[in-house]
Design an enzyme around this catalytic site. Sequence first.
Site, PDB file in Angstrom:
ATOM      1  N   HIS A  40       0.976  -1.107   0.050  1.00 15.67           N
ATOM      2  CA  HIS A  40      -0.025   0.039  -0.017  1.00 15.67           C
ATOM      3  C   HIS A  40       0.727   1.349  -0.001  1.00 15.67           C
ATOM      4  CE1 HIS A  40       0.554   1.057   4.163  1.00 15.67           C
ATOM      5  NE2 HIS A  40       0.642  -0.317   4.421  1.00 15.67           N
ATOM      6  N   CYS A  73       2.592  -4.876   6.870  1.00 17.46           N
ATOM      7  CA  CYS A  73       2.257  -4.601   5.526  1.00 17.46           C
ATOM      8  C   CYS A  73       3.470  -3.955   4.996  1.00 17.46           C
ATOM      9  CB  CYS A  73       0.741  -3.770   5.398  1.00 17.46           C
ATOM     10  SG  CYS A  73      -0.450  -4.876   5.856  1.00 17.46           S
TER      11      CYS A  73
END
Length: 519
Positions: free
Chosen positions: A411, A430
């Site tokens: 992301h 992440c």
Amino acid sequence: MALCFVVMGGAALAQVTVFKQTVAEAATDDADLAAYYRSSAYEPIWTEDSESHWQRRAELLRALSQAHLHGLPPSRYDAAGLERAMQDVRTSRDLGLIEVRLSKTFLRYARDVQTGVLIPSRVDGGIVREIPYRDRLSLIEGFVNASPRQYLNGLPPSSAQYRNLMKEKLRLESLLARGAWGPTVPADSLKPGQNGPAVIALRNRLVAMGLMPVSASPDYDVALQKAVRDFQLTHGLEADGVAGAVTLQEVNASVQSRLKSVIVAMERERWTNMDLGDRHIVVNQTDFSAKIVDHGRVTFETRSVIGKNTGDRRSPEFSDQMEHMIVNPSWYVPRSIVTKEYLPQLKNNPHAVGHIEITDSRGRRVDRSSMDFSQFSARSFPFSMRQPPSKSNALGLVKFMFPNKYNIYLHDTPSKNLFERETRAFSHGCIRLADPFDFAYTLLAAQTDDPQGVFQTALKSGRETKIDLVTPVPVHIIYRTAIMTEKGKPEYRRDVYGRDARIWQALENAGVALEGFQG
């Protein structure tokens, strides 16, 4: 390697029966092997007096004698013991026992060289990838029906990465036998303009590494500065030409430590011995990079941030399929962050973390002013938390999804300053991307003539928008401290999470040793 065959005259039938009974008994503890021998009416693979059986024995022993070239532990296969046992065969029972022992050794070696010696999740809980094990019964059948040498040579990974790692292993072993890179540099840091013994030691070490020509200069001059910069580039360091503390630590790393990294990388390459995909994404955690690879060539690369080296924040290693991207994403806060980080703040101040919405089980927004959060524990907290789409959203303006049980994805991020750091382990697990828009354009270019337009239209809408990838793209989150470039040159990275150190220890426990080490 000769076998003493005892089937003769009128005793032939009885001796064949003894052989087959022995094979059946010796194979009972291996279901796959037992199934093969049952299906073949206990016909031998190795122990007949024929050219084909001789070739199978010879080629297996040849492969086992070269196991060390793959960084495998020769003691697991005991080639010398196998030869002695073959020479000592006197009875049909002896023949049956060595038949099964050869088959078991073949199966062990085949799996080890093809998909690895270790079970990675037992070494480190963060290595959660599924190993592409081949069916063992198919391995036996494939070997029996093929050229023995060709089949055995085809078992290891065929990737250029693996072949080049093998070459680097041999190069480092040769260096070890010749005394490595010489004395280490006796300094905490060095910079251009300095001179003296420490500068000479730095120069000599970089000369030994092949990064600059031999020179007697005692000065930290332009040539030495360039060599330091080249070293930094191949070791994932800030390439400023200054030999600071981290650079000198890497310069002083031993050949032994680099060799360990290469052997570990070979084991890791066996864990991913599968079709990675004509187009695929590789995130190398130690390199803090994310790459799109098309037909073996890197077509896009960006910096990344990985999970912080603490507790459950370390990014796991696994492979999956990227299916879509979400433009203008909401951030649905993971339960662990809600209870460990935000709930303690809410107990002190119900209006804390005000940029995050608190919702009940029906998705209705909770009125913070009427809520006593101190009544809840981490286990009993009944609410969810969500950050709506915005430029300040924790996920930035786009996230790339490959749905998985670890809740890991790639992301954007509003914290752009972190990409300037040399070591970038800051996230909750992440993978954050420095150039997410260009990453998206490159992915979408495979399915539209106007990838930028498609993405920007969704972005400008301000609404959470899902864009499917027409063809899912494999994602491989890996961890390599030894990397061979497309041109076959070695590069090294630091062991951010200490995983490679644990893998090496496990390999050493299994019997792997450094070749060429002089003590």
